[in-house]
Design a protein around this motif. Sequence first.
Motif, PDB file in Angstrom:
ATOM      1  N   LYS A   1      -8.277   4.590  -6.193  1.00 53.43           N
ATOM      2  CA  LYS A   1      -7.699   5.479  -7.203  1.00 53.43           C
ATOM      3  C   LYS A   1      -8.319   5.191  -8.574  1.00 53.43           C
ATOM      4  CE  LYS A   1      -3.520   5.268  -4.448  1.00 53.43           C
ATOM      5  NZ  LYS A   1      -2.186   4.674  -4.316  1.00 53.43           N
TER       6      LYS A   1
ATOM      7  N   LYS B   1      -0.599   9.017  -5.191  1.00 48.33           N
ATOM      8  CA  LYS B   1      -1.215   9.315  -3.903  1.00 48.33           C
ATOM      9  C   LYS B   1      -2.696   9.647  -4.079  1.00 48.33           C
ATOM     10  CE  LYS B   1       2.971  11.077  -1.647  1.00 48.33           C
ATOM     11  NZ  LYS B   1       3.924  10.685  -2.703  1.00 48.33           N
ATOM     12  N   LEU B   2      -3.561   8.934  -3.358  1.00 48.92           N
ATOM     13  CA  LEU B   2      -4.995   9.169  -3.443  1.00 48.92           C
ATOM     14  C   LEU B   2      -5.347  10.589  -3.021  1.00 48.92           C
ATOM     15  CD1 LEU B   2      -7.881   8.161  -3.945  1.00 48.92           C
ATOM     16  CD2 LEU B   2      -7.898   7.297  -1.583  1.00 48.92           C
ATOM     17  N   GLU B   3      -4.716  11.072  -1.951  1.00 47.74           N
ATOM     18  CA  GLU B   3      -5.024  12.420  -1.464  1.00 47.74           C
ATOM     19  C   GLU B   3      -4.693  13.478  -2.516  1.00 47.74           C
ATOM     20  OE1 GLU B   3      -4.212   9.626   1.840  1.00 47.74           O
ATOM     21  OE2 GLU B   3      -3.098  10.229   0.041  1.00 47.74           O
ATOM     22  N   GLU B   4      -3.589  13.295  -3.218  1.00 48.31           N
ATOM     23  CA  GLU B   4      -3.231  14.233  -4.283  1.00 48.31           C
ATOM     24  C   GLU B   4      -4.247  14.173  -5.417  1.00 48.31           C
ATOM     25  OE1 GLU B   4       0.707  13.692  -5.752  1.00 48.31           O
ATOM     26  OE2 GLU B   4       1.674  14.274  -3.859  1.00 48.31           O
TER      27      GLU B   4
ATOM     28  N   HIS C   1       2.504   1.741  -3.507  1.00 48.21           N
ATOM     29  CA  HIS C   1       1.584   2.304  -4.498  1.00 48.21           C
ATOM     30  C   HIS C   1       1.268   3.751  -4.161  1.00 48.21           C
ATOM     31  CE1 HIS C   1      -1.892   2.512  -7.266  1.00 48.21           C
ATOM     32  NE2 HIS C   1      -1.286   1.525  -7.877  1.00 48.21           N
ATOM     33  N   HIS C   2       1.220   4.059  -2.869  1.00 48.13           N
ATOM     34  CA  HIS C   2       0.963   5.431  -2.424  1.00 48.13           C
ATOM     35  C   HIS C   2       2.068   6.357  -2.911  1.00 48.13           C
ATOM     36  CE1 HIS C   2      -0.608   8.639   0.126  1.00 48.13           C
ATOM     37  NE2 HIS C   2       0.601   8.826   0.605  1.00 48.13           N
ATOM     38  N   HIS C   3       3.313   5.861  -2.899  1.00 47.61           N
ATOM     39  CA  HIS C   3       4.424   6.692  -3.381  1.00 47.61           C
ATOM     40  C   HIS C   3       4.267   7.006  -4.864  1.00 47.61           C
ATOM     41  CE1 HIS C   3       8.460   8.215  -4.091  1.00 47.61           C
ATOM     42  NE2 HIS C   3       8.508   7.410  -5.136  1.00 47.61           N
TER      43      HIS C   3
ATOM     44  N   LYS D   1      -6.951  -2.145  -1.277  1.00 47.46           N
ATOM     45  CA  LYS D   1      -6.589  -1.034  -0.392  1.00 47.46           C
ATOM     46  C   LYS D   1      -5.922   0.129  -1.129  1.00 47.46           C
ATOM     47  CE  LYS D   1      -5.875  -4.082   3.606  1.00 47.46           C
ATOM     48  NZ  LYS D   1      -4.889  -4.554   4.617  1.00 47.46           N
ATOM     49  N   ALA D   2      -5.229  -0.155  -2.230  1.00 48.91           N
ATOM     50  CA  ALA D   2      -4.463   0.900  -2.895  1.00 48.91           C
ATOM     51  C   ALA D   2      -4.988   1.240  -4.283  1.00 48.91           C
ATOM     52  CB  ALA D   2      -2.988   0.485  -2.988  1.00 48.91           C
TER      53      ALA D   2
ATOM     54  N   VAL E   1       0.840  -1.201   0.000  1.00 52.14           N
ATOM     55  CA  VAL E   1       0.000   0.000   0.000  1.00 52.14           C
ATOM     56  C   VAL E   1       0.876   1.253   0.000  1.00 52.14           C
ATOM     57  CG1 VAL E   1      -1.700   1.324   1.311  1.00 52.14           C
ATOM     58  CG2 VAL E   1      -1.944  -1.158   1.096  1.00 52.14           C
ATOM     59  N   GLU E   2       1.924   1.252   0.828  1.00 56.87           N
ATOM     60  CA  GLU E   2       2.842   2.389   0.895  1.00 56.87           C
ATOM     61  C   GLU E   2       3.559   2.580  -0.442  1.00 56.87           C
ATOM     62  OE1 GLU E   2       4.973   5.539   2.965  1.00 56.87           O
ATOM     63  OE2 GLU E   2       3.118   4.435   3.357  1.00 56.87           O
TER      64      GLU E   2
END
Length: 230
Positions: A145, A82-85, A77-79, A140-141, A74-75
């Motif tokens: 998105k 980023k979902l928040e971005e 894919h976040h890198h 989760k990732a 998850v981390e």
Amino acid sequence: MGNTDKKATSRSRGSRQDGDATRQTLLDVAGQVFAERGYADATSKEICERAGTNIAAVNYHFGSRGALYEAVLVEAHHHLLKLEEMQEIAARELSPRDKLRVILTGIVQRATGPQAHWGARVVIRELMSPTEHAPALVQKAIAPKAMLMVGLVCQITGLPPTTPGLQRSLFLLMSPCLALLVAPREMRTKLFPALSSDVDGLVDDMMTYASAGLAAIAAKYSASAPPPGG
């Protein structure tokens, strides 16, 4: 609040901060180890030794090596994305195409950047040789998105999200980003240097290619859609 209570609160806060720092260190080090060795050959012992933590730290902070690996996926894919971005970009006063361009630019910058991050290698390993933890990566990732991207493509094409061609077009739209991650650096820097030397130019060409494809998909499936009430 008395002095004793204040000291207890301070100790509790410090303990939480130390615990959070240890968890993040484990996550970063585990990401590097999983990127180097893959899930099957990476051990909790090596991760803890390289992180400078007790051997029990993996179970304490994550529950198991498998759960740590899922957190790493998850981390990772976040890198890359980023979902928040993406949510912040989606909320901007921009056209859907411009929002798509901004999102693609961020992905391309990370994929072609000079400093390789372990996240790309972990995701590539998992995609090329899926483990039993692949569903966690998807759920989760990737899934949240993907739903945001579906919404953007729906706005661009005017097609409903259940349209088969729309779902396929989104997959085809994102495939070049995966190709950039998988392609050896030598291929991007020596064989096809334009892939790395000009991010804006690459994104422009990606958008030109994608826009033509999305327009064709919109025309095809709009024409084949039954008339209202039909």
